[in-house]
Enzyme design. Sequence first.
Site, short mmCIF file in Angstrom:
data_model
loop_
_atom_site.label_atom_id
_atom_site.label_comp_id
_atom_site.label_asym_id
_atom_site.label_seq_id
_atom_site.Cartn_x
_atom_site.Cartn_y
_atom_site.Cartn_z
N CYS A 1 46.56 64.80 45.13
CA CYS A 1 47.75 64.14 45.69
C CYS A 1 47.34 62.98 46.60
CB CYS A 1 48.56 65.19 46.45
SG CYS A 1 49.89 64.54 47.46
N CYS B 1 48.81 63.12 50.11
CA CYS B 1 48.15 64.19 50.87
C CYS B 1 46.84 63.69 51.45
CB CYS B 1 47.88 65.40 49.98
SG CYS B 1 49.35 66.20 49.32
#
Length: 144
Positions: free
Chosen positions: A69, A72
């Site tokens: 991600c 993230c």
Amino acid sequence: MSDSNIVICPACATANRVPIERRGAGGTCGRCHAPLFSGAPIVLTAANFDAHAGRGDLPLLVDFWAEWCGPCRQMAPAFAAAAQQLEPAMRLGKLDTEAEAAIAARYAIRSIPTMILFRGGREVARQSGAMPASAIVGWARGVM
């Protein structure tokens, strides 16, 4: 009102009783002698998640994330900086949703990054999306 807190050791997940007035001084685990506070997020797994979320007296702010991600990975340094500002008032931890899919499913994580603040084993607030450190700190203190 108690004059001490139960602080879970980030290394061995042992519960430690720490006087409130000495919590800011750090301290070490009575079992493994690891520091109780490092100013950095701890890695949460199936083996230690429930201890940190439910047995300790400190609120637990969890960043649910995954390696693949992009947002993230972008938020990771901000979350680490927030840990330096929020400890020892609360514990910050990171849970890899790919490695710990059962815990992510338990809390119905649908998008990442998602932060959940736990107190006494219960979810008290949730926020999805990447945030800078100042916003993480402001949000966490606002819902604490």
